[in-house]
Design an enzyme around this catalytic site. Sequence first.
Site, PDB file in Angstrom:
ATOM      1  N   SER A 158       0.850  -1.192   0.000  1.00 20.32           N
ATOM      2  CA  SER A 158       0.000   0.000   0.000  1.00 20.32           C
ATOM      3  C   SER A 158       0.883   1.239   0.000  1.00 20.32           C
ATOM      4  O   SER A 158       2.025   1.194   0.478  1.00 20.32           O
ATOM      5  CB  SER A 158      -0.897   0.015   1.243  1.00 20.32           C
ATOM      6  OG  SER A 158      -1.527   1.262   1.424  1.00 20.32           O
ATOM      7  N   TYR A 184       0.078  -0.112  10.633  1.00 15.15           N
ATOM      8  CA  TYR A 184      -0.313  -0.541   9.288  1.00 15.15           C
ATOM      9  C   TYR A 184       0.804  -0.230   8.289  1.00 15.15           C
ATOM     10  O   TYR A 184       1.180  -1.084   7.476  1.00 15.15           O
ATOM     11  CB  TYR A 184      -1.605   0.153   8.877  1.00 15.15           C
ATOM     12  CG  TYR A 184      -2.102  -0.245   7.500  1.00 15.15           C
ATOM     13  CD1 TYR A 184      -2.460  -1.549   7.229  1.00 15.15           C
ATOM     14  CD2 TYR A 184      -2.220   0.698   6.482  1.00 15.15           C
ATOM     15  CE1 TYR A 184      -2.930  -1.922   5.969  1.00 15.15           C
ATOM     16  CE2 TYR A 184      -2.689   0.345   5.228  1.00 15.15           C
ATOM     17  CZ  TYR A 184      -3.036  -0.977   4.974  1.00 15.15           C
ATOM     18  OH  TYR A 184      -3.492  -1.344   3.734  1.00 15.15           O
TER      19      TYR A 184
END
Length: 306
Positions: A158, A184
């Site tokens: 990501s 994350y």
Amino acid sequence: MSRITTPFTHDSTAAEVVAGVDLTGRRAVVTGGASGIGVETVRALAAAGAEVTLAVRNTAAGERVAAQIIESTGNNHVFVAPIELADRASVRAFAATWDGPLHILVNNAGVMAEPLNRTPEGWEHQFATNHLGHFGLALGLHGALAAAGDARIVSVSSSAHLRSDVHFDDIHFENRPYDEWAAYGQSKTANVLFAVEAAKRWASDGIVTNALMPGGIRTALQRHVDPELQKGWDRFQWKTTEQGASTSVLLAASPLVAGVTGRYFEDNNEAVPNTGQEFGGVAEYALDPESATRLWDLSEQLLAQV
């Protein structure tokens, strides 16, 4: 190395990327194949003729999706198998039951920005799921991937990797305040570093490994994110799930990237270096070979703990 580009763009769909590609006889595993871009990744691979196994936590949901994909593609070779990526025993069981060669492994499943949660080992849950689970799965399936002779591993990362490097001194937030986005981001950087190291270690087995940013797609991945925060995301150029799956499918199946390994893609092209001034491209630390080796060694040690 020259930058890899293709005719495909931000707006291309998985079906467009795989059009004309024949995957008959090739076998694929897609983690998280029952939701979000995982569904469209499975659909595109199955439409091209591949045998695809959805590796999922919720097998009932997986069976429903598999039935829909069989109906829409006419490919009866779509299967479902259970896996819980944060559970070492579950990952080992999945790998142990796999029989025969594996040509495509798409490490797609993940959790994002969840409240602090730990595995029984004390590992931070996002790192355990997004990185360690997929790392253990790839290791467990290494023999099957090598047997294929020309396997591809796709590591779904990501642009959030730009939020954090891997903090080797405190990966699991034992001595620093927990931040869900830093956690994350760290796990997504780990996804890229895995691709960098696997590309080196497994080249002699004919295995290529690349990482990617799928783009901004509204899916269940955002279930832990504050709705008020999400309102500020309206400035993003959102993709459909069909568009979001396209870069995964490109790396899994397209002849345009045959032999390409150890790189990071977004919008169906190799990403440019991030300049620090915008939320795109790839961070230098995510491609650092020394960090990649260090992470691999540490990950092996963690998974070997009794």
